[in-house]
Design a protein around this motif. Structure first.
Motif, PDB file in Angstrom:
ATOM      1  N   GLY A 155       6.140  18.064   7.290  1.00  0.00           N
ATOM      2  CA  GLY A 155       5.379  18.402   6.097  1.00  0.00           C
ATOM      3  C   GLY A 155       6.238  18.393   4.849  1.00  0.00           C
ATOM      4  N   LEU A 156       5.742  17.750   3.798  1.00  0.00           N
ATOM      5  CA  LEU A 156       6.449  17.677   2.526  1.00  0.00           C
ATOM      6  C   LEU A 156       5.511  18.109   1.405  1.00  0.00           C
ATOM      7  CD1 LEU A 156       8.361  14.273   2.841  1.00  0.00           C
ATOM      8  CD2 LEU A 156       9.361  16.562   2.914  1.00  0.00           C
ATOM      9  N   ASP A 157       6.094  18.556   0.304  1.00  0.00           N
ATOM     10  CA  ASP A 157       5.272  18.949  -0.834  1.00  0.00           C
ATOM     11  C   ASP A 157       4.794  17.717  -1.590  1.00  0.00           C
ATOM     12  OD1 ASP A 157       7.332  18.366  -3.101  1.00  0.00           O
ATOM     13  OD2 ASP A 157       8.418  19.629  -1.672  1.00  0.00           O
ATOM     14  N   VAL A 158       3.804  17.915  -2.450  1.00  0.00           N
ATOM     15  CA  VAL A 158       3.200  16.813  -3.193  1.00  0.00           C
ATOM     16  C   VAL A 158       4.215  16.132  -4.098  1.00  0.00           C
ATOM     17  CG1 VAL A 158       1.426  16.222  -4.890  1.00  0.00           C
ATOM     18  CG2 VAL A 158       0.925  17.886  -3.092  1.00  0.00           C
ATOM     19  N   LYS A 159       5.121  16.916  -4.702  1.00  0.00           N
ATOM     20  CA  LYS A 159       6.083  16.352  -5.636  1.00  0.00           C
ATOM     21  C   LYS A 159       6.994  15.332  -4.956  1.00  0.00           C
ATOM     22  CE  LYS A 159       7.941  19.221  -8.472  1.00  0.00           C
ATOM     23  NZ  LYS A 159       8.792  20.297  -9.059  1.00  0.00           N
ATOM     24  N   THR A 160       7.466  15.652  -3.756  1.00  0.00           N
ATOM     25  CA  THR A 160       8.350  14.734  -3.040  1.00  0.00           C
ATOM     26  C   THR A 160       7.626  13.440  -2.690  1.00  0.00           C
ATOM     27  OG1 THR A 160       9.564  16.607  -2.094  1.00  0.00           O
ATOM     28  CG2 THR A 160       9.845  14.466  -1.026  1.00  0.00           C
ATOM     29  N   ARG A 161       6.396  13.556  -2.251  1.00  0.00           N
ATOM     30  CA  ARG A 161       5.627  12.355  -1.915  1.00  0.00           C
ATOM     31  C   ARG A 161       5.381  11.506  -3.154  1.00  0.00           C
ATOM     32  NH1 ARG A 161       2.377  16.127   1.036  1.00  0.00           N
ATOM     33  NH2 ARG A 161       0.613  15.736  -0.369  1.00  0.00           N
ATOM     34  N   PHE A 162       5.101  12.142  -4.271  1.00  0.00           N
ATOM     35  CA  PHE A 162       4.887  11.404  -5.511  1.00  0.00           C
ATOM     36  C   PHE A 162       6.150  10.661  -5.952  1.00  0.00           C
ATOM     37  CE2 PHE A 162       1.001  13.243  -7.928  1.00  0.00           C
ATOM     38  CZ  PHE A 162       0.181  12.678  -6.969  1.00  0.00           C
ATOM     39  N   ILE A 163       7.294  11.297  -5.813  1.00  0.00           N
ATOM     40  CA  ILE A 163       8.550  10.651  -6.195  1.00  0.00           C
ATOM     41  C   ILE A 163       8.776   9.388  -5.365  1.00  0.00           C
ATOM     42  CG2 ILE A 163      11.056  10.915  -6.187  1.00  0.00           C
ATOM     43  CD1 ILE A 163      10.650  13.848  -6.909  1.00  0.00           C
ATOM     44  N   ALA A 164       8.505   9.476  -4.059  1.00  0.00           N
ATOM     45  CA  ALA A 164       8.669   8.311  -3.185  1.00  0.00           C
ATOM     46  C   ALA A 164       7.692   7.202  -3.563  1.00  0.00           C
ATOM     47  CB  ALA A 164       8.467   8.727  -1.729  1.00  0.00           C
ATOM     48  N   GLN A 165       6.461   7.565  -3.884  1.00  0.00           N
ATOM     49  CA  GLN A 165       5.465   6.565  -4.259  1.00  0.00           C
ATOM     50  C   GLN A 165       5.813   5.902  -5.590  1.00  0.00           C
ATOM     51  OE1 GLN A 165       1.755   8.737  -4.175  1.00  0.00           O
ATOM     52  NE2 GLN A 165       1.978   9.237  -2.004  1.00  0.00           N
ATOM     53  N   ILE A 166       6.325   6.684  -6.534  1.00  0.00           N
ATOM     54  CA  ILE A 166       6.744   6.116  -7.814  1.00  0.00           C
ATOM     55  C   ILE A 166       7.937   5.184  -7.617  1.00  0.00           C
ATOM     56  CG2 ILE A 166       7.781   6.691 -10.044  1.00  0.00           C
ATOM     57  CD1 ILE A 166       6.078   9.235 -10.044  1.00  0.00           C
ATOM     58  N   ALA A 167       8.883   5.575  -6.758  1.00  0.00           N
ATOM     59  CA  ALA A 167      10.033   4.715  -6.477  1.00  0.00           C
ATOM     60  C   ALA A 167       9.590   3.394  -5.851  1.00  0.00           C
ATOM     61  CB  ALA A 167      11.009   5.442  -5.555  1.00  0.00           C
ATOM     62  N   ALA A 168       8.646   3.450  -4.918  1.00  0.00           N
ATOM     63  CA  ALA A 168       8.129   2.215  -4.314  1.00  0.00           C
ATOM     64  C   ALA A 168       7.429   1.352  -5.358  1.00  0.00           C
ATOM     65  CB  ALA A 168       7.171   2.563  -3.178  1.00  0.00           C
ATOM     66  N   GLY A 169       6.693   1.993  -6.266  1.00  0.00           N
ATOM     67  CA  GLY A 169       6.048   1.231  -7.330  1.00  0.00           C
ATOM     68  C   GLY A 169       7.046   0.584  -8.266  1.00  0.00           C
ATOM     69  N   LEU A 170       8.167   1.265  -8.547  1.00  0.00           N
ATOM     70  CA  LEU A 170       9.208   0.680  -9.388  1.00  0.00           C
ATOM     71  C   LEU A 170       9.851  -0.536  -8.727  1.00  0.00           C
ATOM     72  CD1 LEU A 170      10.977   3.855 -10.843  1.00  0.00           C
ATOM     73  CD2 LEU A 170       9.732   2.096 -12.123  1.00  0.00           C
ATOM     74  N   ILE A 171      10.041  -0.448  -7.409  1.00  0.00           N
ATOM     75  CA  ILE A 171      10.587  -1.608  -6.682  1.00  0.00           C
ATOM     76  C   ILE A 171       9.647  -2.794  -6.817  1.00  0.00           C
ATOM     77  CG2 ILE A 171      11.156  -2.498  -4.392  1.00  0.00           C
ATOM     78  CD1 ILE A 171      12.122   0.302  -3.658  1.00  0.00           C
ATOM     79  N   MET A 172       8.360  -2.545  -6.696  1.00  0.00           N
ATOM     80  CA  MET A 172       7.372  -3.618  -6.811  1.00  0.00           C
ATOM     81  C   MET A 172       7.345  -4.199  -8.223  1.00  0.00           C
ATOM     82  SD  MET A 172       3.266  -3.540  -6.048  1.00  0.00           S
ATOM     83  CE  MET A 172       2.893  -2.529  -7.480  1.00  0.00           C
ATOM     84  N   ALA A 173       7.379  -3.319  -9.224  1.00  0.00           N
ATOM     85  CA  ALA A 173       7.233  -3.780 -10.602  1.00  0.00           C
ATOM     86  C   ALA A 173       8.499  -4.420 -11.153  1.00  0.00           C
ATOM     87  CB  ALA A 173       6.805  -2.615 -11.488  1.00  0.00           C
ATOM     88  N   GLU A 174       9.659  -3.819 -10.867  1.00  0.00           N
ATOM     89  CA  GLU A 174      10.887  -4.274 -11.504  1.00  0.00           C
ATOM     90  C   GLU A 174      11.688  -5.258 -10.661  1.00  0.00           C
ATOM     91  OE1 GLU A 174      11.460  -3.656 -14.589  1.00  0.00           O
ATOM     92  OE2 GLU A 174       9.678  -2.386 -14.701  1.00  0.00           O
ATOM     93  N   LEU A 175      11.688  -5.080  -9.347  1.00  0.00           N
ATOM     94  CA  LEU A 175      12.453  -6.008  -8.497  1.00  0.00           C
ATOM     95  C   LEU A 175      11.628  -7.216  -8.074  1.00  0.00           C
ATOM     96  CD1 LEU A 175      14.502  -3.558  -6.215  1.00  0.00           C
ATOM     97  CD2 LEU A 175      15.147  -4.647  -8.378  1.00  0.00           C
ATOM     98  N   ALA A 176      10.374  -6.976  -7.676  1.00  0.00           N
ATOM     99  CA  ALA A 176       9.509  -8.089  -7.269  1.00  0.00           C
ATOM    100  C   ALA A 176       8.749  -8.680  -8.446  1.00  0.00           C
ATOM    101  CB  ALA A 176       8.527  -7.621  -6.201  1.00  0.00           C
ATOM    102  N   HIS A 177       8.771  -7.996  -9.597  1.00  0.00           N
ATOM    103  CA  HIS A 177       8.071  -8.454 -10.804  1.00  0.00           C
ATOM    104  C   HIS A 177       6.578  -8.649 -10.565  1.00  0.00           C
ATOM    105  CE1 HIS A 177      11.990  -8.982 -12.672  1.00  0.00           C
ATOM    106  NE2 HIS A 177      12.377  -9.718 -11.646  1.00  0.00           N
ATOM    107  N   ILE A 178       6.031  -7.756  -9.756  1.00  0.00           N
ATOM    108  CA  ILE A 178       4.589  -7.727  -9.542  1.00  0.00           C
ATOM    109  C   ILE A 178       4.066  -6.494 -10.255  1.00  0.00           C
ATOM    110  CG2 ILE A 178       2.753  -7.507  -7.818  1.00  0.00           C
ATOM    111  CD1 ILE A 178       4.532  -8.943  -5.838  1.00  0.00           C
ATOM    112  N   LYS A 179       3.447  -6.707 -11.393  1.00  0.00           N
ATOM    113  CA  LYS A 179       2.971  -5.585 -12.201  1.00  0.00           C
ATOM    114  C   LYS A 179       1.683  -5.972 -12.922  1.00  0.00           C
ATOM    115  CE  LYS A 179       6.771  -5.512 -14.630  1.00  0.00           C
ATOM    116  NZ  LYS A 179       7.786  -5.125 -15.654  1.00  0.00           N
TER     117      LYS A 179
END
Length: 442
Positions: free
Chosen positions: A111-135
């Protein structure tokens, strides 16, 4: 002329043959790999307690392994490893989903808190947007005033959309087979579009996940005589699938591809978006956290209205297929203007929100109008009277099975307006479901 026609047909035939072989190769490997990993991980999950425990908010009655997501993840890695021709942005995709899977596994186990899950989801979105250039750089012509370009806000809006999409599929994972089946419909819709435009890279991505989800559903659906799911996706699987749908949808609607409009993407993901946005708005309007769990999702309303799990699943999948088909057909074939299509989408959302917001009021009114008919319709509440001369009960009392069979013919509106599935509510007690006594309900 004939020679020119033959030279035109033959390459097309070759392309379609190659496509069939490609689909077979990218379909069988993830299908069999997912089945293998589920069977291999199942006893391990039971041994270490990596399961979803029964509770008053859940409908399963036994510990169920949360291995669907990790099995799909391993199957995807195996498929990409054993097939030549790496997919574009493959490294970035693997990095993003690996992060989500690791966080999801910890969340499922400890079990994890909402903040930790959000940080991971934002990091995954940054990988998609900035590294894969899918935005998301363009929202399309939503208002009939020309395309809305995001410019420097593209990354921020992409993160907002990705986090929202992930949580939409996570929140709707409430009954057996629902999240996996809705993801399958979205993936299949994108696969159809990519096949129409012959974007084989996108098509291969979709086929891999379609095969893995189908294999998972063999263990998650109530089929083969099972009364409950054998395995669950867990937060690992729902976040993995939600992120992948976002990745493929943005890739198909933005940049040089632009196979579909952003509005069409909304129709493809309509039902998860409707349910999640609606439930979060209702929680906020009542002063609660939008992430506090409750039993007011669409599938819960169907259940209270008298539908079984299989009936609820069938109805929601029917709606999802209809919405996705409507969006793709109207956009690609009927050439409906984008502002009109977006306007209808917003109108559908408002209608959904209003119906959900007034569902419980409708049930209360129906109970009041039909309380004399609704009370004591269940077997346990039937009073039997005996013939005083022979002491033999001559009154026919239907069995529970007969009542359940009869109730299968009652639809949502029949249950809501006739009130045949609800008992009179008194002293603030919870509405009881058929076969549930007050002890188990509390």
């Amino acid at each position: 002329m004939q020679a020119e026609m033959m030279s035109y047909i033959q390459p097309n035939d070759y392309v379609y043959q190659e496509t069939a072989l490609m689909a077979l190769n990218y379909f069988l490997t993830p299908l069999l790999a997912t089945v293998f990993f589920i069977l291999a991980l199942y006893p391990c999950a039971l041994k270490i307690g990596f399961t979803d425990k029964p509770s008053h908010r859940k409908q399963h009655q036994k510990h169920t392994p949360l291995i669907g997501g990790i099995a799909i993840y391993f199957a995807i890695l195996v498929t990409l490893f054993f097939n030549d021709g790496p997919l574009p942005n493959q490294t970035a995709f693997i990095a993003a989903v690996s992060l989500l899977v690791c966080v999801g596994l910890i969340d499922d186990y400890k079990g994890l808190d909402v903040k930790t899950r959000f940080i991971a989801q934002i990091a995954a979105g940054l990988i998609m947007a900035e590294l894969a250039h899918i935005k998301i750089i363009d929202l399309g012509d939503l208002l009939g005033l020309g395309n809305i370009h995001l410019g420097s806000y593209a990354t921020a809006f992409t993160l907002f959309a990705v986090v929202g999409g992930i949580n939409a599929f996570n929140m709707i994972d409430g009954i057996d087979g629902l999240a996996g089946s809705l993801t399958l419909i979205s993936m299949a819709s994108i696969a159809v579009v990519s096949w129409i435009f012959q974007d084989w890279t996108l098509f291969k991505f979709c086929i891999i996940f379609i095969a893995s989800i189908l294999a998972f559903l063999l263990f998650n659906l109530r089929i083969f005589g099972r009364s409950s799911a054998k395995v669950f996706l867990g937060d690992t699987g729902s976040t993995l699938l939600g992120f992948t749908v976002c990745w493929l949808s943005i890739d198909a609607s933005q940049g040089d591809k632009n196979l579909i409009t952003p509005t069409t993407v909304l129709w493809i993901m309509a039902l998860p978006l409707f349910d999640s946005v609606c439930i979060m708005l209702r929680r906020l309007s009542r002063g609660r956290s939008p992430f506090n769990p409750d039993r007011e999702h669409l599938h819960h309303v169907f259940h209270v209205a008298g539908y079984s799990i299989d009936q609820t699943l069938s109805a929601m999948l029917f709606f999802s297929v209809g919405l996705s088909f409507t969006g793709i057909t109207a956009s690609l074939f009927l050439k409906v203007p984008e502002p009109v299509l977006f306007g209808f989408f917003i109108l559908l959302f408002i209608s959904h929100y209003w119906l959900m917001d007034h569902a419980w009021m409708t049930i209360k009114i129906s109970r009041y109008l039909n309380r004399t008919k609704a009370v004591d319709r269940r077997v346990e509440n039937q009073r039997t009277e005996a013939d005083m001369r022979s002491k033999i009960d001559r009154r026919y009392t239907p069995t529970q099975q007969e009542i359940e069979n009869n109730d299968k013919f009652n639809g949502f509106y029949g249950a809501a307006f006739l009130g045949q599935r609800f008992r009179h509510k008194s002293n603030g007690q919870k509405i009881l479901k058929p076969g549930e006594n007050q002890t188990t309900a509390s």
